[in-house]
Scaffold this active site. Sequence first.
Site, PDB file in Angstrom:
ATOM      1  N   TYR A 127     -56.090 -52.579  22.556  1.00  0.00           N
ATOM      2  CA  TYR A 127     -55.644 -52.366  23.933  1.00  0.00           C
ATOM      3  C   TYR A 127     -54.914 -53.561  24.517  1.00  0.00           C
ATOM      4  O   TYR A 127     -54.579 -53.565  25.699  1.00  0.00           O
ATOM      5  CB  TYR A 127     -56.831 -51.966  24.821  1.00  0.00           C
ATOM      6  CG  TYR A 127     -57.366 -50.586  24.509  1.00  0.00           C
ATOM      7  CD1 TYR A 127     -56.821 -49.818  23.488  1.00  0.00           C
ATOM      8  CD2 TYR A 127     -58.413 -50.048  25.229  1.00  0.00           C
ATOM      9  CE1 TYR A 127     -57.318 -48.556  23.192  1.00  0.00           C
ATOM     10  CE2 TYR A 127     -58.908 -48.778  24.953  1.00  0.00           C
ATOM     11  CZ  TYR A 127     -58.356 -48.041  23.921  1.00  0.00           C
ATOM     12  OH  TYR A 127     -58.840 -46.789  23.640  1.00  0.00           O
ATOM     13  N   LYS A 173     -65.632 -52.097  11.339  1.00  0.00           N
ATOM     14  CA  LYS A 173     -65.117 -51.430  10.135  1.00  0.00           C
ATOM     15  C   LYS A 173     -64.566 -52.519   9.225  1.00  0.00           C
ATOM     16  O   LYS A 173     -63.388 -52.485   8.824  1.00  0.00           O
ATOM     17  CB  LYS A 173     -64.032 -50.407  10.558  1.00  0.00           C
ATOM     18  CG  LYS A 173     -63.559 -49.493   9.461  1.00  0.00           C
ATOM     19  CD  LYS A 173     -64.524 -48.372   9.124  1.00  0.00           C
ATOM     20  CE  LYS A 173     -63.980 -47.531   7.988  1.00  0.00           C
ATOM     21  NZ  LYS A 173     -64.928 -46.519   7.498  1.00  0.00           N
ATOM     22  N   ASP A 206     -67.771 -45.342  11.688  1.00  0.00           N
ATOM     23  CA  ASP A 206     -67.866 -43.917  11.348  1.00  0.00           C
ATOM     24  C   ASP A 206     -69.328 -43.513  11.130  1.00  0.00           C
ATOM     25  O   ASP A 206     -69.785 -42.484  11.635  1.00  0.00           O
ATOM     26  CB  ASP A 206     -66.985 -43.566  10.123  1.00  0.00           C
ATOM     27  CG  ASP A 206     -67.103 -44.563   8.986  1.00  0.00           C
ATOM     28  OD1 ASP A 206     -67.717 -45.639   9.184  1.00  0.00           O
ATOM     29  OD2 ASP A 206     -66.586 -44.289   7.894  1.00  0.00           O
ATOM     30  N   ASP A 230     -64.609 -47.660  23.478  1.00  0.00           N
ATOM     31  CA  ASP A 230     -64.077 -46.612  24.342  1.00  0.00           C
ATOM     32  C   ASP A 230     -64.495 -45.241  23.815  1.00  0.00           C
ATOM     33  O   ASP A 230     -65.012 -44.391  24.551  1.00  0.00           O
ATOM     34  CB  ASP A 230     -62.547 -46.741  24.390  1.00  0.00           C
ATOM     35  CG  ASP A 230     -61.933 -45.858  25.454  1.00  0.00           C
ATOM     36  OD1 ASP A 230     -62.682 -45.297  26.283  1.00  0.00           O
ATOM     37  OD2 ASP A 230     -60.701 -45.717  25.468  1.00  0.00           O
ATOM     38  N   ASP A 234     -67.766 -42.529  25.195  1.00  0.00           N
ATOM     39  CA  ASP A 234     -67.602 -41.134  25.635  1.00  0.00           C
ATOM     40  C   ASP A 234     -68.564 -40.232  24.862  1.00  0.00           C
ATOM     41  O   ASP A 234     -69.123 -39.283  25.411  1.00  0.00           O
ATOM     42  CB  ASP A 234     -66.161 -40.650  25.439  1.00  0.00           C
ATOM     43  CG  ASP A 234     -65.318 -40.877  26.690  1.00  0.00           C
ATOM     44  OD1 ASP A 234     -65.586 -41.870  27.407  1.00  0.00           O
ATOM     45  OD2 ASP A 234     -64.416 -40.068  26.973  1.00  0.00           O
TER      46      ASP A 234
HETATM   47 MG    MG Z   1     -62.303 -43.684  28.053  1.00  0.00          MG
END
Ligand code: MG
Length: 341
Positions: A127, A173, A206, A230, A234
Amino acid sequence: MAKRYRVSVIPGDGVGPEIAFPVLGVLETLSEALGGFRFEFLCLDAGDEVKRRTGVALPEETLEGVKGSDVCLFIAVGETASEVILPLRQRLNLYANVRPAKTYPNVPHGRPGVDLVIVRENTEGLYRRVEDGTEDWGVSMRVITRRASERIARFAFELARREGRGRVTCVHKANVLKSTCGLFRDVCREVALQYPEVGFDEMYVDACALRLVMNPGAFDVIVTTNLFGDILSDLTAGLVGGLGMAPSGNIGDDFAIFEPVHGSAPDIAGKGIANPSAAILSAKMMLDWLGEKRGAEVLERALIEVLKEGRILTPDLGGRAKTQEMAEAVSQKIREIAEVI
Ligand code: MG
Ligand code: NAI
């Protein structure tokens, strides 16, 4: 003398103001019922509506108002979210995004026994938006630094220690992304050595997604990079009943912004039926951060009582109440709890 907190409030767009004002009422009730602290609220404009009027989504006065306050409560904006919340996080150096996921009673689709916190690095990773591309290719650079990794790892361990949480799981990862995730993992390992009383383990992102769905009760604190955090947060919001129940904090060394994870919910805006719980739980996190532990506890307990009773709930929770009615029910519980203690 009662402590006085100057709280900047950004109601925003859509359901934002419909939630903000009832929740400020709950906070007023809390300070009146408990004593010891008072709030001075400063409501500030940001978002789609102010952009339509003035051409900017985050006016300079708003930024200055936020900077001059002790803490900020942000509800939700619409399409301009990235023009408002991202600059606020960056300008105020709020490097930790903290997203608790906890099972509350009577919440539809909530999985039992979840009580975890995701600590997401908020300033770098993919980001950072170092990007290039043409019609035929695109590239995004993932920036991971020792400094930011160490800061977030330390934050996660301090949180675990403070909240009496037993374990921090570093999610990465590193088998594929050696130079970025490898560095992040190594720094987490180094920091873990300084917190021998807190357990530490690691998981590939994962595998973590799978485990979160199969056995979410096994997690305590997860520390991870920006994009992974992020997505996983969720997922964890989904585990506890969705966006109506998901609070968050953007926290730096000396300032913080607390906000529900949800957006302006245009599909239900104007109806006065948005669930105020995510904003109430964000306010609870704010009280904790301010050091008002008792206020935080009473606020959460009051919400839990309202959920348990199941009489005054918004439609997403299976009820028929308005935002204002549910907030008033929480205020009423606060008064009852305050009378007993
Ligand atoms: Mg979000
Ligand atoms: P959203 O979070 O606004 O809504 C997603 C779904 O959840 C909708 O069906 C909505 O009705 C429901 N929902 C959300 N909050 C709720 C609440 N408190 N009570 C009951 N139901 C609730 O996300 P969406 O629809 O993807 O985005 C809508 C707008 O919000 C967009 O303009 C987006 O840019 C913005 N947004 C802003 C954010 C922020 O201010 N931090 C975060 C996410 C989206």
